[in-house]
Design a protein around this motif. Structure first.
Motif, mmCIF file in Angstrom:
data_model
loop_
_atom_site.group_PDB
_atom_site.id
_atom_site.type_symbol
_atom_site.label_atom_id
_atom_site.label_comp_id
_atom_site.label_asym_id
_atom_site.label_seq_id
_atom_site.Cartn_x
_atom_site.Cartn_y
_atom_site.Cartn_z
ATOM 1 N N LEU A 103 65.145 24.603 49.947
ATOM 2 C CA LEU A 103 65.740 25.404 51.035
ATOM 3 C C LEU A 103 67.042 24.537 51.491
ATOM 4 O O LEU A 103 67.921 25.257 52.217
ATOM 5 N N GLU A 104 67.425 23.437 51.071
ATOM 6 C CA GLU A 104 68.508 22.684 51.578
ATOM 7 C C GLU A 104 69.933 23.452 51.065
ATOM 8 O O GLU A 104 70.858 23.324 51.345
ATOM 9 N N ALA A 105 69.636 24.054 49.969
ATOM 10 C CA ALA A 105 70.499 24.735 49.132
ATOM 11 C C ALA A 105 70.747 26.327 49.666
ATOM 12 O O ALA A 105 71.829 26.873 49.216
ATOM 13 N N ALA A 106 70.133 26.626 50.806
ATOM 14 C CA ALA A 106 70.378 27.791 51.355
ATOM 15 C C ALA A 106 71.042 27.572 52.861
ATOM 16 O O ALA A 106 70.917 26.403 53.311
ATOM 17 N N SER A 107 71.676 28.514 53.292
ATOM 18 C CA SER A 107 72.088 28.688 54.780
ATOM 19 C C SER A 107 70.875 28.458 55.592
ATOM 20 O O SER A 107 69.802 28.981 55.345
ATOM 21 N N PRO A 108 71.086 27.997 56.866
ATOM 22 C CA PRO A 108 69.968 28.179 57.728
ATOM 23 C C PRO A 108 69.585 29.474 57.943
ATOM 24 O O PRO A 108 68.332 29.751 58.164
ATOM 25 N N THR A 110 69.580 31.864 56.039
ATOM 26 C CA THR A 110 68.808 32.631 54.641
ATOM 27 C C THR A 110 67.384 31.735 54.833
ATOM 28 O O THR A 110 66.730 32.607 54.467
ATOM 29 N N ALA A 111 67.447 30.404 55.354
ATOM 30 C CA ALA A 111 65.931 29.708 55.216
ATOM 31 C C ALA A 111 65.249 30.391 56.290
ATOM 32 O O ALA A 111 64.090 30.568 56.134
ATOM 33 N N PHE A 114 63.862 33.529 54.835
ATOM 34 C CA PHE A 114 62.741 33.338 54.087
ATOM 35 C C PHE A 114 61.376 33.171 54.848
ATOM 36 O O PHE A 114 60.155 33.594 54.577
ATOM 37 N N ILE A 188 63.826 24.077 60.717
ATOM 38 C CA ILE A 188 65.469 24.534 60.754
ATOM 39 C C ILE A 188 66.096 24.396 62.122
ATOM 40 O O ILE A 188 67.287 23.863 62.147
ATOM 41 N N LEU A 191 66.898 20.780 62.754
ATOM 42 C CA LEU A 191 67.880 20.062 61.626
ATOM 43 C C LEU A 191 69.159 20.592 62.099
ATOM 44 O O LEU A 191 70.083 19.889 61.985
ATOM 45 N N ARG B 12 70.673 20.852 38.115
ATOM 46 C CA ARG B 12 71.711 20.967 39.006
ATOM 47 C C ARG B 12 72.033 19.625 39.581
ATOM 48 O O ARG B 12 73.119 19.286 39.898
ATOM 49 N N PHE B 79 71.475 30.362 40.554
ATOM 50 C CA PHE B 79 70.634 29.625 41.372
ATOM 51 C C PHE B 79 70.577 29.859 43.020
ATOM 52 O O PHE B 79 69.751 30.185 43.725
ATOM 53 N N LEU B 80 72.095 29.754 43.336
ATOM 54 C CA LEU B 80 72.267 30.212 44.872
ATOM 55 C C LEU B 80 71.890 31.348 45.391
ATOM 56 O O LEU B 80 71.538 31.769 46.378
ATOM 57 N N MET B 83 68.145 31.923 45.507
ATOM 58 C CA MET B 83 67.704 31.391 46.876
ATOM 59 C C MET B 83 67.891 32.456 48.022
ATOM 60 O O MET B 83 67.353 32.305 49.304
ATOM 61 N N GLN B 84 68.733 33.330 47.681
ATOM 62 C CA GLN B 84 69.300 34.488 48.908
ATOM 63 C C GLN B 84 68.341 35.598 48.782
ATOM 64 O O GLN B 84 68.233 36.484 49.667
ATOM 65 N N ASP B 155 73.854 16.192 54.002
ATOM 66 C CA ASP B 155 72.682 16.997 53.544
ATOM 67 C C ASP B 155 71.377 16.267 53.318
ATOM 68 O O ASP B 155 70.568 17.149 52.842
ATOM 69 N N GLU B 157 69.400 14.472 54.755
ATOM 70 C CA GLU B 157 68.486 14.641 55.610
ATOM 71 C C GLU B 157 67.665 15.858 55.339
ATOM 72 O O GLU B 157 66.336 16.001 55.331
ATOM 73 N N ARG B 158 68.167 16.946 55.281
ATOM 74 C CA ARG B 158 67.729 18.325 55.234
ATOM 75 C C ARG B 158 66.873 18.405 53.775
ATOM 76 O O ARG B 158 65.882 18.879 53.637
ATOM 77 N N THR B 159 67.677 17.705 52.696
ATOM 78 C CA THR B 159 66.999 17.701 51.368
ATOM 79 C C THR B 159 65.616 17.130 51.360
ATOM 80 O O THR B 159 64.430 17.542 51.119
ATOM 81 N N PHE B 162 63.041 19.130 53.846
ATOM 82 C CA PHE B 162 62.542 20.306 53.101
ATOM 83 C C PHE B 162 61.565 20.018 51.967
ATOM 84 O O PHE B 162 60.304 20.755 51.875
#
Lengths: 211, 211
Positions: A103-108, A110-111, A114, A188, A191, B12, B79-80, B83-84, B155, B157-159, B162
């Motif tokens: 989910l780090e690859a998505a915007s908050p 979008t997350a 989800f 989220i 963060l 990626r 991929f992105l 995610m959406q 990023d 920390e977020r990585t 999650f």
DNA sequence: AATTGCATGTAACAGGTTACATGATTGC
DNA sequence: GCAATCATGTAACCTGTTACATGCAATT
């Protein structure tokens, strides 16, 4: 392979046509093992070919017929044997947790969407399962009533107990998924509020109420 | 469809050969989405045909080659986009709960064996996931380390968060399944000790610690 | 007469499993 | 020289999904 045992479980209570079976299915065992009618009809034919069940053509109106199936002795034996064989567990394949892991690859936003969707999904399942639990408690499910009617009185308690226990497990699972999604939303938030204030590598959970 | 996104997620981070990918897979994303190598190689070819990734033949020794894949811009975009898009949830299909619902057709010993097997199964999963959680906390997973190395410090920390959050959810699930199995064993005990002493239709759970 | 429900499927495809198959390279 | 591991697949099969297809019967 589970489909056929789910079908046998229903037919063991008494004969049913494909159509009736399919309706009963969606209202009972379908809550733990979904199957569309396009899968049920061919499976019944296959089971008949393997002598697990037998179908009888019954007239219906002037021209139409329907096929009523009943379990053969071999079918009954097959069911009981299946109950005794160790269950085969499928390998993990969990789309929701797969996505969560990246989910780090998505915007908050979008997350969040989800996790809201996840909550919605599991609340729908929860409603189904809680409804079923309620109908079990009230002995108000037509299939269960028919089953109890053909069950030795000494075994009725067990029959009800295992059904209740099954749905309790599912209800618990739904609650757990919903709680996880809620914690996800909190994560989220935290963060985002921390912003670029630097990483907190192994800090405690933001506000996740975990033991 | 999830498999290709699981593969993209790994690629990626940086180029990998099919073989490396397959190894990394089983040690990381394979914990949430299992896939055997016989599925990974063909899928990579398909993804290449669709321009999501590109493979480069690299010499290896005198005669052998290996094919190193990297994500194309189109692959990154795919991929992105994935995610959406809202996740599609599979219909319920749970062999363990299916069987649990009909345990009255089994002997108490068979029913106990079922729950012991269930416990065993989920304890194995639990061990995997707890191990992974530990490696995440220690930043000790090779794939994660590589990922963080190519991740904007803001990023990181977020990585990590999650990933940790994902495995926490799985660990919780495993605990819940184990607890359910334990309650199942207790249920069997109580049904046996009650014997033919008459049904207790809606009585409280035997000793199930449920809210 | 039209709608709803009863009744039964087929066909094409996607995704996953299991078993089989082969050979090169590197380190001991 | 041998074992481990690097490296890459194919083929057959099973299960499940989605869309399509058909037509009678009973009720309003």
């Amino acid at each position: 392979m589970s489909l056929r045992y789910a079908l046998l479980a229903l037919l063991r209570v008494g004969p049913l046509s494909g159509y009736e079976l399919q309706k009963q299915f969606s209202m009972s065992v379908g809550h733990v093992w979904h199957a569309p009618d396009s899968q049920i009809y061919p499976e019944l034919r296959k089971m008949e070919a393997e002598n697990l069940i037998e179908g009888e053509e019954q007239p219906r109106g002037q021209r139409a017929t329907r096929r009523v199936y009943h379990v053969t002795e071999a079918g009954d034996r097959a069911f009981l044997e299946w109950m005794q064989t160790p269950l085969e567990y499928a390998r993990v394949r969990d789309p929701a947790h797969l996505r969560a892991a990246y989910l780090e690859a998505a915007s908050p936003e979008t997350a969040r969407a989800f996790f809201r969707r996840h909550t919605e999904q599991w609340e729908a399942e929860l409603a189904q399962w809680e409804g079923e639990l309620h109908r079990i408690a009230q002995v108000d499910n037509p299939m269960l009533v028919r089953r109890l009617a053909v069950t030795d009185p000494a075994d009725r308690e067990r029959t009800i107990a295992f059904k209740r226990f099954t749905y309790e497990g599912l209800v618990d699972r739904a609650h757990a998924e919903i709680a996880w999604a809620r914690r996800g939303l909190e994560l989220i938030d935290s963060l985002e509020s921390e912003g670029g204030a630097g990483p907190v590598p192994n800090g405690p959970e933001p506000s996740a109420a975990r033991a």
